[in-house]
Scaffold this motif. Structure first.
Motif, PDB file in Angstrom:
ATOM      1  N   LEU A 145       0.856  -1.176   0.000  1.00  0.00           N
ATOM      2  CA  LEU A 145       0.000   0.000   0.000  1.00  0.00           C
ATOM      3  C   LEU A 145       0.895   1.230   0.000  1.00  0.00           C
ATOM      4  O   LEU A 145       1.709   1.410   0.917  1.00  0.00           O
ATOM      5  CB  LEU A 145      -0.916  -0.020   1.239  1.00  0.00           C
ATOM      6  N   ASN A 146       0.751   2.058  -0.999  1.00  0.00           N
ATOM      7  CA  ASN A 146       1.510   3.304  -1.109  1.00  0.00           C
ATOM      8  C   ASN A 146       0.692   4.400  -0.434  1.00  0.00           C
ATOM      9  O   ASN A 146      -0.197   5.004  -1.037  1.00  0.00           O
ATOM     10  CB  ASN A 146       1.764   3.631  -2.582  1.00  0.00           C
ATOM     11  N   PHE A 147       0.991   4.636   0.841  1.00  0.00           N
ATOM     12  CA  PHE A 147       0.216   5.546   1.673  1.00  0.00           C
ATOM     13  C   PHE A 147       0.865   6.923   1.679  1.00  0.00           C
ATOM     14  O   PHE A 147       2.006   7.062   2.131  1.00  0.00           O
ATOM     15  CB  PHE A 147       0.132   4.994   3.099  1.00  0.00           C
ATOM     16  N   GLN A 148       0.158   7.916   1.144  1.00  0.00           N
ATOM     17  CA  GLN A 148       0.640   9.294   1.162  1.00  0.00           C
ATOM     18  C   GLN A 148      -0.397  10.122   1.904  1.00  0.00           C
ATOM     19  O   GLN A 148      -1.378  10.603   1.319  1.00  0.00           O
ATOM     20  CB  GLN A 148       0.868   9.803  -0.266  1.00  0.00           C
ATOM     21  N   LYS A 149      -0.147  10.302   3.193  1.00  0.00           N
ATOM     22  CA  LYS A 149      -1.133  10.898   4.080  1.00  0.00           C
ATOM     23  C   LYS A 149      -1.458  12.331   3.704  1.00  0.00           C
ATOM     24  O   LYS A 149      -2.626  12.733   3.728  1.00  0.00           O
ATOM     25  CB  LYS A 149      -0.621  10.827   5.521  1.00  0.00           C
ATOM     26  N   ALA A 150      -0.445  13.122   3.359  1.00  0.00           N
ATOM     27  CA  ALA A 150      -0.679  14.529   3.026  1.00  0.00           C
ATOM     28  C   ALA A 150      -1.552  14.665   1.783  1.00  0.00           C
ATOM     29  O   ALA A 150      -2.334  15.602   1.662  1.00  0.00           O
ATOM     30  CB  ALA A 150       0.649  15.245   2.837  1.00  0.00           C
ATOM     31  N   ARG A 151      -1.421  13.720   0.876  1.00  0.00           N
ATOM     32  CA  ARG A 151      -2.208  13.748  -0.355  1.00  0.00           C
ATOM     33  C   ARG A 151      -3.502  12.962  -0.216  1.00  0.00           C
ATOM     34  O   ARG A 151      -4.292  12.881  -1.143  1.00  0.00           O
ATOM     35  CB  ARG A 151      -1.388  13.183  -1.513  1.00  0.00           C
ATOM     36  N   LYS A 152      -3.691  12.329   0.951  1.00  0.00           N
ATOM     37  CA  LYS A 152      -4.872  11.509   1.216  1.00  0.00           C
ATOM     38  C   LYS A 152      -5.050  10.457   0.121  1.00  0.00           C
ATOM     39  O   LYS A 152      -6.130  10.309  -0.467  1.00  0.00           O
ATOM     40  CB  LYS A 152      -6.114  12.386   1.373  1.00  0.00           C
ATOM     41  N   SER A 153      -3.975   9.749  -0.146  1.00  0.00           N
ATOM     42  CA  SER A 153      -4.066   8.670  -1.119  1.00  0.00           C
ATOM     43  C   SER A 153      -3.541   7.375  -0.514  1.00  0.00           C
ATOM     44  O   SER A 153      -2.651   7.388   0.345  1.00  0.00           O
ATOM     45  CB  SER A 153      -3.300   9.008  -2.399  1.00  0.00           C
ATOM     46  N   ALA A 154      -4.100   6.269  -0.973  1.00  0.00           N
ATOM     47  CA  ALA A 154      -3.748   4.942  -0.453  1.00  0.00           C
ATOM     48  C   ALA A 154      -3.810   3.953  -1.602  1.00  0.00           C
ATOM     49  O   ALA A 154      -4.717   3.122  -1.695  1.00  0.00           O
ATOM     50  CB  ALA A 154      -4.703   4.547   0.663  1.00  0.00           C
ATOM     51  N   ASN A 155      -2.841   4.056  -2.486  1.00  0.00           N
ATOM     52  CA  ASN A 155      -2.850   3.227  -3.693  1.00  0.00           C
ATOM     53  C   ASN A 155      -2.367   1.818  -3.404  1.00  0.00           C
ATOM     54  O   ASN A 155      -1.416   1.609  -2.647  1.00  0.00           O
ATOM     55  CB  ASN A 155      -1.976   3.855  -4.767  1.00  0.00           C
ATOM     56  N   LEU A 156      -2.997   0.849  -4.038  1.00  0.00           N
ATOM     57  CA  LEU A 156      -2.610  -0.563  -3.907  1.00  0.00           C
ATOM     58  C   LEU A 156      -1.673  -0.930  -5.047  1.00  0.00           C
ATOM     59  O   LEU A 156      -1.991  -0.674  -6.215  1.00  0.00           O
ATOM     60  CB  LEU A 156      -3.845  -1.462  -3.950  1.00  0.00           C
ATOM     61  N   VAL A 157      -0.555  -1.513  -4.704  1.00  0.00           N
ATOM     62  CA  VAL A 157       0.396  -1.998  -5.707  1.00  0.00           C
ATOM     63  C   VAL A 157       0.407  -3.522  -5.656  1.00  0.00           C
ATOM     64  O   VAL A 157       0.621  -4.110  -4.589  1.00  0.00           O
ATOM     65  CB  VAL A 157       1.815  -1.441  -5.480  1.00  0.00           C
ATOM     66  N   ILE A 158       0.148  -4.138  -6.788  1.00  0.00           N
ATOM     67  CA  ILE A 158       0.228  -5.594  -6.915  1.00  0.00           C
ATOM     68  C   ILE A 158       1.448  -5.899  -7.774  1.00  0.00           C
ATOM     69  O   ILE A 158       1.537  -5.448  -8.929  1.00  0.00           O
ATOM     70  CB  ILE A 158      -1.030  -6.183  -7.568  1.00  0.00           C
ATOM     71  N   SER A 159       2.383  -6.634  -7.221  1.00  0.00           N
ATOM     72  CA  SER A 159       3.579  -6.976  -7.985  1.00  0.00           C
ATOM     73  C   SER A 159       3.398  -8.347  -8.638  1.00  0.00           C
ATOM     74  O   SER A 159       2.587  -9.163  -8.179  1.00  0.00           O
ATOM     75  CB  SER A 159       4.800  -7.001  -7.064  1.00  0.00           C
ATOM     76  N   ALA A 160       4.101  -8.559  -9.721  1.00  0.00           N
ATOM     77  CA  ALA A 160       4.118  -9.853 -10.413  1.00  0.00           C
ATOM     78  C   ALA A 160       2.704 -10.395 -10.600  1.00  0.00           C
ATOM     79  O   ALA A 160       2.358 -11.464 -10.070  1.00  0.00           O
ATOM     80  CB  ALA A 160       4.981 -10.855  -9.639  1.00  0.00           C
ATOM     81  N   SER A 161       1.889  -9.670 -11.341  1.00  0.00           N
ATOM     82  CA  SER A 161       0.479 -10.029 -11.501  1.00  0.00           C
ATOM     83  C   SER A 161       0.302 -11.459 -12.010  1.00  0.00           C
ATOM     84  O   SER A 161       1.078 -11.948 -12.849  1.00  0.00           O
ATOM     85  CB  SER A 161      -0.188  -9.058 -12.489  1.00  0.00           C
ATOM     86  N   GLN A 162      -0.760 -12.076 -11.509  1.00  0.00           N
ATOM     87  CA  GLN A 162      -1.114 -13.436 -11.913  1.00  0.00           C
ATOM     88  C   GLN A 162      -2.522 -13.428 -12.497  1.00  0.00           C
ATOM     89  O   GLN A 162      -3.315 -12.535 -12.204  1.00  0.00           O
ATOM     90  CB  GLN A 162      -1.058 -14.376 -10.698  1.00  0.00           C
ATOM     91  N   LEU A 163      -2.815 -14.447 -13.295  1.00  0.00           N
ATOM     92  CA  LEU A 163      -4.146 -14.510 -13.911  1.00  0.00           C
ATOM     93  C   LEU A 163      -5.241 -14.520 -12.842  1.00  0.00           C
ATOM     94  O   LEU A 163      -6.321 -13.953 -13.040  1.00  0.00           O
ATOM     95  CB  LEU A 163      -4.253 -15.749 -14.797  1.00  0.00           C
ATOM     96  N   GLY A 164      -4.958 -15.114 -11.717  1.00  0.00           N
ATOM     97  CA  GLY A 164      -5.931 -15.172 -10.623  1.00  0.00           C
ATOM     98  C   GLY A 164      -6.169 -13.843  -9.940  1.00  0.00           C
ATOM     99  O   GLY A 164      -7.066 -13.737  -9.090  1.00  0.00           O
ATOM    100  N   ASP A 165      -5.402 -12.835 -10.293  1.00  0.00           N
ATOM    101  CA  ASP A 165      -5.619 -11.497  -9.732  1.00  0.00           C
ATOM    102  C   ASP A 165      -6.753 -10.765 -10.428  1.00  0.00           C
ATOM    103  O   ASP A 165      -7.193  -9.715  -9.964  1.00  0.00           O
ATOM    104  CB  ASP A 165      -4.337 -10.656  -9.836  1.00  0.00           C
ATOM    105  N   SER A 166      -7.233 -11.306 -11.531  1.00  0.00           N
ATOM    106  CA  SER A 166      -8.348 -10.669 -12.244  1.00  0.00           C
ATOM    107  C   SER A 166      -9.578 -10.667 -11.342  1.00  0.00           C
ATOM    108  O   SER A 166     -10.062 -11.733 -10.929  1.00  0.00           O
ATOM    109  CB  SER A 166      -8.649 -11.421 -13.544  1.00  0.00           C
TER     110      SER A 166
END
Lengths: 115, 115
Positions: A66-87
């Motif tokens: 989770l890329n948490f940037q409190k000042a910007r009020k953002s909480a982006n999810l990063v998924i590494s090495a995507s798999q077909l089951g991530d769909s």
């Protein structure tokens, strides 16, 4: 009042690549938690990762971070090495840690992993 | 993490009838929530099920339409009354801990279709 915004209705990613799903939030409460859930076509809600507003480090759980940037009020999810089951659909949610413990959800992002 | 089961997993019902959905947790929990997910939409909180007292309903949801029981700390039911096709949704039970905890898990959901 709490609000969660997910601006990407749909995303495509190549298998084995990384992908970032965006989430911004709005709250006046200084104490809150941020959640990401995965919802496959079966409909169940699978808890992925949690970030508390006072946590000093970004949360990580296996291939999820989770890329948490409190000042910007953002909480982006990063998924590494995507798999077909991530769909699946991915939902960002927030809960204020005082008073009610209900979750407020964003509209979700549909992730499709391409082989 | 809590293990949550729901019954039934899916049902097809006729207009005007009622359906009771059961939620069972494998451990005692303080907070239980019922959410609705209409087709293609995000999750919306219906009510918070309180043990030993009446449920707390969110704006737009009323007890006559969605009566809830919480007889103990591991079990709750949600009834969808006098159903119409607009009630076709996934209904999800969720359990959460006390302030500061990150646990917020969902049951597998009940997929309801009203004809």
């Amino acid at each position: 009042a709490q609000k969660i915004t997910q601006t990407q209705p749909g995303m495509f990613v190549q298998e084995k690549e990384a992908v970032t799903l965006d989430c911004t939030y709005d709250t006046s409460d200084p104490s809150y938690g941020l959640f990401w859930y995965k919802q496959p076509s079966s409909g169940e809600m699978i808890f992925l990762i949690y970030q508390g507003s006072y946590d000093q480090q970004n949360a990580t759980e296996g291939r999820y971070s989770l890329n948490f940037q409190k000042a910007r009020k953002s909480a982006n999810l990063v998924i590494s090495a995507s798999q077909l089951g991530d769909s699946a659909m991915y939902f960002c949610a927030m809960r204020e840690l005082t008073g009610s413990y209900q979750l407020t959800f964003g509209k979700g992002t549909k992730l499709s992993v391409i082989p | 993490s809590a293990v949550i089961s729901q019954k039934p997993s899916r049902d097809i019902c006729q207009r005007g009838t009622s359906l009771t959905i059961q939620c069972q947790v494998d451990s005692q929990v303080t907070m239980m929530f019922w959410y609705r997910q209409q087709p293609g939409q995000s999750l919306t909180l219906i009510a918070t099920a309180n043990q030993g007292s009446e449920a707390t309903y969110e704006s737009g949801f009323v007890i006559d339409k969605f009566p809830i029981s919480r007889p103990n700390l591991t079990f709750s039911t949600l009834t969808v009354s006098n159903m119409s096709p607009e009630d076709s949704s996934i209904y999800l039970c969720s359990v959460g801990g006390t302030s500061g905890t990150k646990e917020q898990f969902f049951g597998p959901g009940t997929r309801l279709t009203v004809l």
